[in-house]
Design an enzyme around this catalytic site. Structure first.
Site, PDB file in Angstrom:
ATOM      1  N   GLY A  73       0.802  -1.218   0.000  1.00 30.97           N
ATOM      2  CA  GLY A  73       0.000   0.000   0.000  1.00 30.97           C
ATOM      3  C   GLY A  73       0.836   1.271   0.000  1.00 30.97           C
ATOM      4  O   GLY A  73       0.554   2.212  -0.751  1.00 30.97           O
ATOM      5  N   ASN A 153      -8.547   4.199   7.931  1.00 31.20           N
ATOM      6  CA  ASN A 153      -8.021   3.059   8.678  1.00 31.20           C
ATOM      7  C   ASN A 153      -8.205   3.184  10.187  1.00 31.20           C
ATOM      8  O   ASN A 153      -8.123   2.202  10.905  1.00 31.20           O
ATOM      9  CB  ASN A 153      -6.529   2.857   8.366  1.00 31.20           C
ATOM     10  CG  ASN A 153      -5.739   4.139   8.439  1.00 31.20           C
ATOM     11  OD1 ASN A 153      -6.033   5.103   7.730  1.00 31.20           O
ATOM     12  ND2 ASN A 153      -4.751   4.168   9.295  1.00 31.20           N
ATOM     13  N   GLN A 181      -7.857  -0.127   2.949  1.00 37.36           N
ATOM     14  CA  GLN A 181      -8.798  -0.693   3.929  1.00 37.36           C
ATOM     15  C   GLN A 181     -10.084  -1.187   3.270  1.00 37.36           C
ATOM     16  O   GLN A 181     -10.901  -1.837   3.916  1.00 37.36           O
ATOM     17  CB  GLN A 181      -9.158   0.357   4.994  1.00 37.36           C
ATOM     18  CG  GLN A 181      -8.028   0.701   5.947  1.00 37.36           C
ATOM     19  CD  GLN A 181      -7.649  -0.448   6.886  1.00 37.36           C
ATOM     20  OE1 GLN A 181      -8.452  -1.330   7.166  1.00 37.36           O
ATOM     21  NE2 GLN A 181      -6.414  -0.429   7.353  1.00 37.36           N
ATOM     22  N   SER A 201      -3.412  -3.363  -0.794  1.00 38.76           N
ATOM     23  CA  SER A 201      -2.321  -4.084  -0.147  1.00 38.76           C
ATOM     24  C   SER A 201      -2.780  -5.472   0.288  1.00 38.76           C
ATOM     25  O   SER A 201      -3.801  -5.603   0.966  1.00 38.76           O
ATOM     26  CB  SER A 201      -1.855  -3.283   1.071  1.00 38.76           C
ATOM     27  OG  SER A 201      -0.855  -3.999   1.762  1.00 38.76           O
ATOM     28  N   CYS A 327       1.096   3.133  13.171  1.00 37.51           N
ATOM     29  CA  CYS A 327       2.247   3.954  12.814  1.00 37.51           C
ATOM     30  C   CYS A 327       2.452   5.074  13.818  1.00 37.51           C
ATOM     31  O   CYS A 327       3.542   5.616  13.922  1.00 37.51           O
ATOM     32  CB  CYS A 327       2.054   4.567  11.437  1.00 37.51           C
ATOM     33  SG  CYS A 327       1.357   3.419  10.271  1.00 37.51           S
TER      34      CYS A 327
HETATM   35  C1  LIG Z   1      -1.987  -0.252   5.941  1.00 35.13           C
HETATM   36  C2  LIG Z   1      -2.323   0.929   5.136  1.00 35.13           C
HETATM   37  C3  LIG Z   1      -1.401   1.458   4.207  1.00 35.13           C
HETATM   38  C4  LIG Z   1      -0.022   0.894   4.044  1.00 35.13           C
HETATM   39  O1  LIG Z   1      -0.036  -0.354   3.410  1.00 35.13           O
HETATM   40  P1  LIG Z   1       1.275  -1.279   3.492  1.00 35.13           P
HETATM   41  O2  LIG Z   1       0.990  -2.403   2.555  1.00 35.13           O
HETATM   42  O3  LIG Z   1       1.386  -1.728   4.910  1.00 35.13           O
HETATM   43  O4  LIG Z   1       2.427  -0.453   3.039  1.00 35.13           O
HETATM   44  C5  LIG Z   1      -1.795   2.546   3.470  1.00 35.13           C
HETATM   45  N1  LIG Z   1      -3.010   3.095   3.596  1.00 35.13           N
HETATM   46  C6  LIG Z   1      -3.923   2.611   4.460  1.00 35.13           C
HETATM   47  C7  LIG Z   1      -5.271   3.244   4.543  1.00 35.13           C
HETATM   48  C8  LIG Z   1      -3.608   1.522   5.269  1.00 35.13           C
HETATM   49  O5  LIG Z   1      -4.506   1.070   6.140  1.00 35.13           O
END
Ligand SMILES: *Cc1c(COP(=O)(O)O)cnc(C)c1O
Length: 394
Positions: A73, A153, A181, A201, A327
């Site tokens: 993602g 998220n 998400q 992702s 994060c």
């Molecule tokens: C988890 C997440 C990401 C990051 O995705 P990764 O695959 O972990 O790099 C980006 N945007 C949202 C909304 C997320 O929940």
């Protein structure tokens, strides 16, 4: 006694489904070929990989040539935003986003601001929704990109994606959405919703970590983010993560196939938990939109409770939860999302996010609410602020 693990942090990551794991296995030790090679052994990896591309495209109403495999993602978000910034800089240097985006979007935008771009960060209302009027007002002749997340998220709010897409299209501005998400959890159709770019992702829908994709409309002229070999039409170099791609494809197939059933199950448990929390625990606030909401998201503020301490107490009962975005944990600043929906610092600090999966049971849900009742009461009994508050209000 050891408690059963109750995992309610599915917005942070999800378990790989056993069937997904089984589908991946042969691509480590048996079909380990590089799909870009010429011999027929390479084709044994390339063919199923291309089938995943076709499948994912079909789920979105897109063409297979519009699906690019990425490292997840964050990479897809970076590529979409930096890619448009570079490719369309002669048209303009203005980007529109929202204040509640994931850091993969926000920090990319902030980096661009240091490099000569201008970014408008749209406010959201108390439910976390952007205003379509403000969006339209923010569009300028030099606006090259609107990037607004599909679903948040932290608080689970689902943005009016189709209306945003229509406004973007009307004004000739590209529209990217971070659907990390949303994909595999709620229906998405890129043509109907007028989405030009979309990030997803694997590990957010029961696929493996470190693999994702970007939908990129064929009419969008985007350069590469990762330079090197000619993989992914020379737009994303690097030897393909074949097991990851196969696993992501299998996970997408399962999750899209069971989406309605999963949503129904999750919504029943989600609403049961929210109802019990609101009825049985005083001084709580449920965050995010009540209906326009991810089926698996619960986000609650418990007043006079410190979110981080609550997580530790839940952990002692075998419950995995989050106090906002993974994060941001480790820092003491309250989440930018909770501040953007207008929560004062002291209330935002007491926020807890519980994100279900289709495997979550009603028994687990009740155990979690029972635990919350006890923990919140114990924490409040030790809080001088709560003590004062009760005296003033009695
Ligand atoms: C988890 C997440 C990401 C990051 O995705 P990764 O695959 O972990 O790099 C980006 N945007 C949202 C909304 C997320 O929940």
């Amino acid at each position: 006694m050891d408690h059963e693990l109750i995992y309610l942090d599915n917005a942070a990551t999800t378990a790989v489904i056993p069937e997904v794991y089984e589908a991946m296995k042969p691509y480590f030790t048996e079909v380990y070929s590089n799909p870009s090679s010429v011999y027929s052994f390479a084709g044994k990896a390339k063919k199923p990989m291309e089938e995943v591309r076709e499948k994912i495209a079909s789920y979105l109403g897109a063409k297979p040539s519009e699906i690019y495999f990425t490292g997840g993602g964050s990479e897809s978000d970076n590529w979409a935003i930096k890619g448009v910034a570079e490719a369309y800089k002669n048209k303009g240097k203005h980007i529109i986003t929202s204040k509640i985006e994931h850091h993969a979007v926000l920090h990319t935008c902030e980096w661009l601001e240091k490099n000569g771009y201008e970014v408008t960060y749209l406010d959201v209302d108390e439910d976390g929704l952007i205003s379509l009027e403000e969006l339209e007002k923010a569009i300028r002749p030099d606006t090259i990109l609107i990037t607004i997340m599909f679903a948040n998220n932290e608080i689970g709010t689902i943005e009016p994606i189709q209306k945003i897409g229509e406004i973007a299209r009307e004004h000739g501005v590209l529209f990217h959405t971070d659907a990390v998400q949303a994909f595999g959890h709620v229906p998405i159709q890129v043509d109907e919703m007028k989405i030009d770019m979309l990030s997803a992702s694997g590990h957010k829908f029961h696929g493996p970590k470190g693999i994702g994709f970007m939908y990129l409309r064929n009419s969008v002229k985007l350069g590469a983010l990762i330079h090197g070999g000619a993989q992914e039409r020379s737009r994303r170099a690097g030897t393909h993560n074949v097991p990851g791609i196969i696993g992501m494809g299998k996970a997408a197939e399962i999750m899209i196939g069971k989406m309605e059933e999963n949503s129904r199950k999750e919504i029943a448990i989600r609403d049961h938990m929210i109802a019990r929390i609101e009825k049985e625990i005083p001084y709580v606030k449920v965050n995010g939109h009540r209906e326009k909401r991810l089926p698996n998201n619960i986000n609650v503020c418990f007043r006079f409770v410190e979110g981080e301490s609550l997580l530790i107490m839940l952990d002692q009962k075998g419950i995995c939860a989050s106090s906002g975005s993974a994060c941001t944990s480790g820092s003491l600043d309250p989440s930018h999302v909770l501040l953007a929906i207008g929560l004062p610092h002291e209330i935002a600090h007491g926020s807890t996010r519980l994100t279900l999966s289709e495997e979550t049971t009603m028994e687990q849900a009740d155990f979690v609410v029972d635990s919350l009742k006890v923990i919140v009461e114990r924490m409040r009994s030790m809080s001088p602020l709560y003590d004062d508050f009760v005296k003033e209000n009695s």
